[in-house]
Design a protein around this motif. Structure first.
Motif, short mmCIF file in Angstrom:
data_model
loop_
_atom_site.label_atom_id
_atom_site.label_comp_id
_atom_site.label_asym_id
_atom_site.label_seq_id
_atom_site.Cartn_x
_atom_site.Cartn_y
_atom_site.Cartn_z
N TRP A 492 0.84 -1.21 0.00
CA TRP A 492 0.00 0.00 0.00
C TRP A 492 0.88 1.25 0.00
O TRP A 492 0.65 2.19 -0.78
N GLU A 493 1.89 1.26 0.85
CA GLU A 493 2.75 2.43 0.99
C GLU A 493 3.51 2.73 -0.31
O GLU A 493 3.67 3.87 -0.70
N ILE A 494 3.98 1.69 -0.96
CA ILE A 494 4.75 1.91 -2.20
C ILE A 494 3.81 2.37 -3.31
O ILE A 494 4.12 3.31 -4.05
N ARG A 496 1.10 3.98 -3.02
CA ARG A 496 0.71 5.37 -2.75
C ARG A 496 1.79 6.33 -3.25
O ARG A 496 1.50 7.33 -3.88
N ARG A 497 3.05 5.97 -2.98
CA ARG A 497 4.13 6.86 -3.42
C ARG A 497 4.32 6.84 -4.93
O ARG A 497 4.87 7.75 -5.51
N LEU A 498 3.88 5.75 -5.57
CA LEU A 498 3.92 5.71 -7.04
C LEU A 498 2.67 6.36 -7.63
O LEU A 498 2.48 6.37 -8.84
N LYS A 499 1.81 6.82 -6.75
CA LYS A 499 0.53 7.45 -7.13
C LYS A 499 -0.34 6.50 -7.95
O LYS A 499 -0.95 6.89 -8.95
N LEU A 500 -0.36 5.25 -7.52
CA LEU A 500 -1.18 4.25 -8.22
C LEU A 500 -2.26 3.74 -7.29
O LEU A 500 -2.03 3.55 -6.10
N PRO A 501 -3.44 3.48 -7.84
CA PRO A 501 -4.52 2.94 -7.00
C PRO A 501 -4.32 1.44 -6.78
O PRO A 501 -3.65 0.77 -7.56
N ILE A 502 -4.91 0.93 -5.72
CA ILE A 502 -4.84 -0.51 -5.45
C ILE A 502 -6.23 -0.97 -5.05
O ILE A 502 -6.93 -0.27 -4.31
N SER A 503 -6.65 -2.12 -5.58
CA SER A 503 -7.99 -2.64 -5.25
C SER A 503 -7.87 -3.97 -4.54
O SER A 503 -7.01 -4.79 -4.85
N LEU A 504 -8.75 -4.16 -3.58
CA LEU A 504 -8.79 -5.43 -2.86
C LEU A 504 -10.22 -5.95 -2.94
O LEU A 504 -11.15 -5.19 -2.65
N ASN A 505 -10.37 -7.19 -3.32
CA ASN A 505 -11.70 -7.77 -3.46
C ASN A 505 -12.57 -6.89 -4.37
O ASN A 505 -13.77 -6.73 -4.15
N GLY A 506 -11.91 -6.30 -5.39
CA GLY A 506 -12.64 -5.47 -6.35
C GLY A 506 -12.96 -4.06 -5.87
O GLY A 506 -13.54 -3.27 -6.61
N VAL A 507 -12.55 -3.73 -4.65
CA VAL A 507 -12.87 -2.40 -4.11
C VAL A 507 -11.60 -1.54 -4.07
O VAL A 507 -10.60 -1.94 -3.47
N LEU A 509 -8.97 0.93 -2.79
CA LEU A 509 -8.67 1.34 -1.41
C LEU A 509 -8.43 2.84 -1.35
O LEU A 509 -8.03 3.47 -2.33
N ASP A 510 -8.66 3.37 -0.17
CA ASP A 510 -8.33 4.77 0.09
C ASP A 510 -6.80 4.88 0.03
O ASP A 510 -6.09 4.21 0.79
N MET A 511 -6.29 5.71 -0.87
CA MET A 511 -4.83 5.82 -0.99
C MET A 511 -4.28 7.05 -0.27
O MET A 511 -3.08 7.34 -0.37
N ASP A 512 -5.13 7.76 0.43
CA ASP A 512 -4.66 8.91 1.21
C ASP A 512 -4.52 8.53 2.67
O ASP A 512 -3.49 8.77 3.29
N GLU A 513 -5.59 7.93 3.17
CA GLU A 513 -5.54 7.54 4.57
C GLU A 513 -5.47 6.03 4.65
O GLU A 513 -6.34 5.33 4.10
N LYS A 514 -4.44 5.52 5.32
CA LYS A 514 -4.23 4.07 5.33
C LYS A 514 -5.34 3.36 6.11
O LYS A 514 -5.61 3.70 7.25
N PRO A 515 -5.97 2.35 5.47
CA PRO A 515 -7.00 1.61 6.19
C PRO A 515 -6.37 0.80 7.33
O PRO A 515 -5.18 0.49 7.29
N ALA A 516 -7.17 0.45 8.32
CA ALA A 516 -6.69 -0.43 9.39
C ALA A 516 -6.77 -1.88 8.89
O ALA A 516 -7.61 -2.20 8.05
N ALA A 517 -5.90 -2.73 9.44
CA ALA A 517 -5.87 -4.13 9.00
C ALA A 517 -7.26 -4.77 9.12
O ALA A 517 -7.72 -5.47 8.21
N GLU A 518 -7.93 -4.52 10.22
CA GLU A 518 -9.22 -5.19 10.42
C GLU A 518 -10.29 -4.67 9.44
O GLU A 518 -11.19 -5.41 9.07
N GLU A 519 -10.15 -3.42 9.02
CA GLU A 519 -11.08 -2.92 7.99
C GLU A 519 -10.87 -3.72 6.70
O GLU A 519 -11.81 -4.06 5.99
N LEU A 520 -9.61 -3.99 6.40
CA LEU A 520 -9.31 -4.73 5.17
C LEU A 520 -9.78 -6.18 5.26
O LEU A 520 -10.27 -6.74 4.29
#
Ligand SMILES: Nc1nc2c(c(=O)[nH]1)N[C@H]1C(S)=C(S)[C@@H](COP(=O)(O)OP(=O)(O)OC[C@H]3O[C@@H](n4cnc5c(=O)[nH]c(N)nc54)[C@H](O)[C@@H]3O)O[C@H]1N2
Ligand SMILES: Nc1nc2c(c(=O)[nH]1)N[C@H]1C(S)=C(S)[C@@H](COP(=O)(O)OP(=O)(O)OC[C@H]3O[C@@H](n4cnc5c(=O)[nH]c(N)nc54)[C@H](O)[C@@H]3O)O[C@H]1N2
Ligand code: SF4
Ligand SMILES: [Mo]
Length: 700
Positions: A492-494, A496-507, A509-520
């Motif tokens: 996630w951190e990398i 974000r710094r590459l300014k690329l989005p990341i999806s989990l389970n098709g959703v 992710l918020d790339m500004d504020e890091k989600p908590a592990a349990e949210e994921l």
């Protein structure tokens, strides 16, 4: 002080045992006792030494506690985590701009398979940067299963249910130690196997060693290792010659039976006896026990393999023949069969009695220069060393290793080691210094198992014989002054710094504020049969009350392809092989030890007392004829290299066969991959030969 103890439940995720554990802490908060959780319905109190010393790994003085960066003089220096992420992202950006995204590889190691967030985030990151260079241990393990699924076809509802089985055949697998098997209940393995026997299930084991599992066999075949393809072709021949196939099933669901019958015809019991060293009567008895139909009802039960055949010569052919035995005997789940685990952390949908057609994905799409395509979305690990540093479309210049030790694990160590030195960027998410991380440009030490929130993985669910799940809360406090990161956060951190989005389970992710592990975790379990909140609220593992599921009638027209042209060609060339090599009088085999998981944990004090190194096991008769004593050190020589080890007597081995465990060599023991080769490999998955190859001993 007993009353002031605090107890917490968690579970071990080192292997598929999923053992429920109870940790007791004293008043000062130190670990006072660890035991298997007897109330856990899956593991029922069982835990092996690795799970019982799990906290030692966390508290090990060798554990890395902060990010390290390689200095120009080869040493490491501590750097802040944030700086590490920034520098890694900058270097990846340059590599992608220069060589393209495929030049960035990711290697999934064993310690992330049962860690759902890491497991999901690795491919999500690769999709995000647009790289196809995903590697894992699977293609140096049992990817023959993937090749077979895509070449023979697979049955959507799975093998005959274990619960309904009359007979089970295990080829080169030792679930009593490995807790790994696609057709057995492996949790609390001794209890499970005793229950299977008490229930009247018959067990056939094919293993050059009378393994811990083989002790329970009704019939044991101890072949010459590396000859599984010959043996299984012979077994299939016996079954077909006796007309024990399930004609109705094969007529509807398979093509190529007559070609297969013809192709295995030359593998007569006499030929198999000569080549694989198995008496004809034993082979025929195994065929009878497995396949001879009952007069009054359908015989049930399946055959499955482990690393034995998958690491031997012709591993893809062996696996094809093994699954062909299941198909011709119709040993696949039928309409109305109960589904043992309808899913808890997943929602798998209906199980249909139908064939998923062969896909042969490696024949279409992108290929590397050596002609290897992809398999279930992965590139072949045994080709990686040849692609590193190459200025070509299949070249790899950067690699992220997560929870693995590929420099130790991949055959032909010296080639692998040299290749890894040529990487422009190696990032390891790894708690210890080992053969791989010691070459890294950046080591990012992760929070370990007992320090993070987790849930049993949905990829494991088809292998659990009940609708079971467990949540584990973070239980151990991260050591003071440590700067650790969860594996998934790195990606996630990398990104974000590459300014690329990341999806989990098709959703996305918020790339500004890091989600908590349990949210994921909750996001990954969205739509599962049981809500994450419910699983999370329960202390310990539980069997959940989910709606029962039954196999449904399928409507897919597809058929298994029993005899595609490449299989027929492989059978022809197998039969035409001239064997016998006077240079090597012994065959070296793989095996696993209870106290270690591949290259992990050798250094832990409790485990060091138990296993100080990896010996070469040898039959006492072979020792006597060579005048060797237990503890004698010998040089083991193969066609590709030499190593030294101490001898240990093992009367369970077939004479002429020696065995040694992989994963050692960093600080203790020796790495057997100095003996293996990357050039001796199967087509399609580039699977190298790691068992059943010739060696000789030289005195020291
Ligand atoms: N304790 C422990 N458990 C583990 C692991 C570990 O390192 N330690 N590793 C985990 C991993 S990564 C995996 S992939 C699984 C593997 O799980 P398994 O496949 O069950 O692995 P092993 O226990 O090595 O059993 C392989 C068996 O194959 C036999 N064999 C060797 N060569 C041949 C051959 O040519 N033909 C036949 N028919 N048999 C042969 C060996 O004698 C051995 O009994 O285990 C997992 N579990
Ligand atoms: N000759 C030969 N070679 C073999 C085999 C064989 O039988 N014979 N077996 C093959 C098989 S089946 C496999 S699966 C591969 C294994 O290949 P790998 O997966 O590459 O090797 P492991 O030793 O399992 O690596 C696990 C790593 O995870 C680290 N680790 C431990 N805890 C954590 C954690 O909490 N987080 C993270 N991120 N890392 C952690 C460990 O320190 C270790 O370095 O080896 C293969 N190589
Ligand atoms: S390593 Fe041992 S304790 Fe851990 S899950 Fe496997 S069998 Fe259980
Ligand atoms: Mo493995």
């Amino acid at each position: 002080m007993e009353s002031r103890q605090r107890e917490e439940k968690t579970f071990c995720r080192i292997c598929a045992g999923y053992c429920g554990l109870i940790y007791s802490f004293d008043a000062a908060g130190a670990v006072a006792k660890v035991q298997g959780d007897r109330a856990n319905p899956l593991s029922r109190g069982y835990a092996c030494i690795k799970g019982l010393t799990l906290h030692e790994a966390h508290m090990s003085e060798r554990r890395l506690l902060w990010p390290l960066k390689r200095r120009s003089d080869g040493g490491f220096e501590r750097i802040p985590l944030d700086q590490a992420f920034k520098e890694i992202a900058d270097r990846l950006r340059t590599i992608i701009e220069t060589h393209g995204a495929d030049a960035v590889g990711c290697f999934r190691g064993t310690q992330t398979y049962l860690y759902p967030l890491a497991y999901a985030m690795q491919p999500a990151f690769m999709a995000s940067i647009g790289s196809r260079s995903f590697y894992s241990t699977m293609t140096i393990d049992q990817s023959a299963k993937w090749v077979t699924a895509a070449r023979l076809g697979r049955w959507a509802a799975g093998l005959d249910p274990y619960e309904l089985s009359d007979v089970l055949m295990l080829v080169g697998a030792n679930p009593l130690v490995s807790l790994t098997s696609p057709n057995m209940a492996v949790q609390n393995p001794v209890k499970s196997i005793k229950e299977a026997k008490a229930d009247g299930k018959k067990l056939i084991v094919i293993d050059p060693r009378r393994s811990q599992t083989a002790e329970f066999a009704d019939l044991l075949i101890q072949p010459i290792p590396g000859e599984d393809a010959t043996l299984l072709a012979g077994l299939l021949r016996c079954i077909l010659a006796s007309r024990w196939e399930d004609r109705e099933f094969v007529e509807r669901y398979a093509t190529g039976l007559e070609s297969l019958r013809e192709a295995v015809a030359p593998f007569t019991p006499e030929y198999v006896a000569r080549r694989a060293g198995v008496p004809s009567e034993t082979l025929e008895a195994a065929a009878r026990l497995f396949a001879e139909p009952y007069p009054d009802r359908r015989k049930r039960g399946s055959a499955a393999s482990g690393t034995g055949p998958s690491m031997g010569r012709h591993s893809n052919l062996s696996e094809h023949l093994l699954e062909a035995i299941n198909v011709v005997c119709g040993r696949l789940a039928r309409p109305g069969d109960p589904v043992a685990n309808p899913g808890v952390t997943s929602c798998p949908g209906p199980r249909r009695a139908e064939v998923i057609a062969p896909s042969r994905e490696w024949e279409n799409g992108w290929k590397d220069e050596a002609g290897f395509g992809s398999l279930f979305g992965e590139r072949m690990t045994a080709t990686l060393p040849f692609c590193i540093g190459k200025n070509a479309p299949d070249g790899i210049h950067a690699l992220i290793v997560d929870g693995g030790n590929p420099v130790n694990a991949i055959p032909e160590s010296s080639t692998v080691s040299d290749a890894f030195d040529k990487l422009s960027l190696l990032v390891c998410i790894e708690p210890f210094l080992n053969e791989t991380s010691s070459k890294a440009d950046y080591i990012l030490p992760p929070k370990m198992m007992l320090e993070r929130a987790d849930v049993t993985s949905s990829i494991m669910e088809p292998l659990l014989r009940m609708p079971y799940a467990q949540y584990a809360a973070p239980m151990l406090i991260v050591p003071a002054h440590a700067e650790l990161v969860e594996d998934w956060e790195v990606f996630w951190e990398i990104a974000r710094r590459l300014k690329l989005p990341i999806s989990l389970n098709g959703v996305p992710l918020d790339m500004d504020e890091k989600p908590a592990a349990e949210e994921l975790i909750a996001l990954m379990l969205e739509g599962s049969n049981v809500d994450f909140g419910v699983i999370r609220s329960i202390r310990g593992g539980q069997v959940f009350d989910v709606s029962p599921a039954y196999v449904e009638q399928g409507d897919n027209e597809a058929c298994f392809e029993l005899a595609p042209p490449d299989i027929l060609e492989e059978l022809r060339s197998l039969r035409a092989e001239q064997l016998t090599s006077a240079e090597f009088d012994l065959r070296l085999t793989v095996r696993r030890m209870r106290g270690v998981m591949n290259s992990s944990y050798h250094h832990l004090p409790t485990l060091q007392v138990r296993d100080a190194d990896n010996p070469l096991w040898m039959h006492p008769d072979d020792m006597t004829s060579r005048q060797l004593e237990p503890g004698s050190r010998v040089k083991i020589v193969s066609a590709h290299g030499a190593i030294e080890a101490a001898i240990e007597a093992d009367a369970t081995l077939r004479p002429g066969v020696v065995s040694i465990t992989h994963g050692w060599g960093h600080g203790a023991g020796v790495n057997v991959n100095a003996l293996t080769s990357l050039k001796e490999r199967d087509p399609i998955n580039a699977m190298p030969v790691m068992t059943g190859f010739g060696v000789r001993l030289e005195p020291l």
